[in-house]
Design a protein around this motif. Structure first.
Motif, PDB file in Angstrom:
ATOM      1  N   LYS A   1      37.854 -20.504  -9.955  1.00  0.00           N
ATOM      2  CA  LYS A   1      37.004 -19.559  -9.507  1.00  0.00           C
ATOM      3  C   LYS A   1      37.655 -17.856  -9.604  1.00  0.00           C
ATOM      4  O   LYS A   1      38.647 -17.730  -9.371  1.00  0.00           O
ATOM      5  N   THR A   2      36.620 -17.167  -9.929  1.00  0.00           N
ATOM      6  CA  THR A   2      36.872 -15.764  -9.951  1.00  0.00           C
ATOM      7  C   THR A   2      37.136 -15.195  -8.780  1.00  0.00           C
ATOM      8  O   THR A   2      36.492 -15.488  -7.677  1.00  0.00           O
ATOM      9  N   LYS A   3      38.188 -14.530  -8.339  1.00  0.00           N
ATOM     10  CA  LYS A   3      38.486 -14.022  -7.162  1.00  0.00           C
ATOM     11  C   LYS A   3      37.247 -12.982  -6.692  1.00  0.00           C
ATOM     12  O   LYS A   3      37.023 -11.965  -7.558  1.00  0.00           O
ATOM     13  N   SER A   4      36.980 -12.927  -5.598  1.00  0.00           N
ATOM     14  CA  SER A   4      35.612 -12.122  -5.483  1.00  0.00           C
ATOM     15  C   SER A   4      36.025 -10.830  -5.191  1.00  0.00           C
ATOM     16  O   SER A   4      35.216  -9.822  -5.450  1.00  0.00           O
TER      17      SER A   4
ATOM     18  N   ALA B   1      38.228  -9.165  -7.046  1.00  0.00           N
ATOM     19  CA  ALA B   1      38.483  -8.643  -8.364  1.00  0.00           C
ATOM     20  C   ALA B   1      37.070  -8.412  -8.947  1.00  0.00           C
ATOM     21  O   ALA B   1      36.761  -7.664  -9.815  1.00  0.00           O
ATOM     22  N   LYS B   2      36.022  -9.309  -8.874  1.00  0.00           N
ATOM     23  CA  LYS B   2      34.842  -8.982  -9.532  1.00  0.00           C
ATOM     24  C   LYS B   2      34.135  -7.780  -8.850  1.00  0.00           C
ATOM     25  O   LYS B   2      33.186  -7.443  -9.761  1.00  0.00           O
TER      26      LYS B   2
ATOM     27  N   HIS C   1      44.691 -14.434 -13.646  1.00  0.00           N
ATOM     28  CA  HIS C   1      44.792 -14.732 -12.520  1.00  0.00           C
ATOM     29  C   HIS C   1      43.421 -14.536 -11.582  1.00  0.00           C
ATOM     30  O   HIS C   1      43.067 -15.457 -10.852  1.00  0.00           O
ATOM     31  N   PHE C   2      42.833 -13.417 -11.918  1.00  0.00           N
ATOM     32  CA  PHE C   2      41.605 -12.750 -11.063  1.00  0.00           C
ATOM     33  C   PHE C   2      40.569 -13.040 -11.815  1.00  0.00           C
ATOM     34  O   PHE C   2      39.337 -13.209 -11.123  1.00  0.00           O
TER      35      PHE C   2
END
Length: 66
Positions: A5-8, A10-11, A61-62
């Protein structure tokens, strides 16, 4: 293995360019504008690129899905 999952957080802060570089907004514009000069405020408009060393970590990572 489940999908990464994409880190929320970071998005909301980073975007990828078409060539894969990481863009971010300028820092220092959240509060305290009264103590900054108009030139400083003008220069902080827009976005800038993250350094390549930091961008490598962010992409891996993000923002694994771009």
């Amino acid at each position: 293995m489940p999908k990464m999952k994409t880190k929320s957080g970071a998005k909301k802060r980073f975007r990828l360019t078409a060539t894969g570089k990481v863009k971010r907004s300028q820092t220092g514009k959240r509060h305290g504008m009264i103590k900054r000069t108009p030139k400083q405020i003008r220069d902080l408009r827009g976005t800038t690129l993250v350094s390549e060393a930091d961008a490598k970590v962010i992409r891996k990572h993000f923002l694994p899905n771009g």
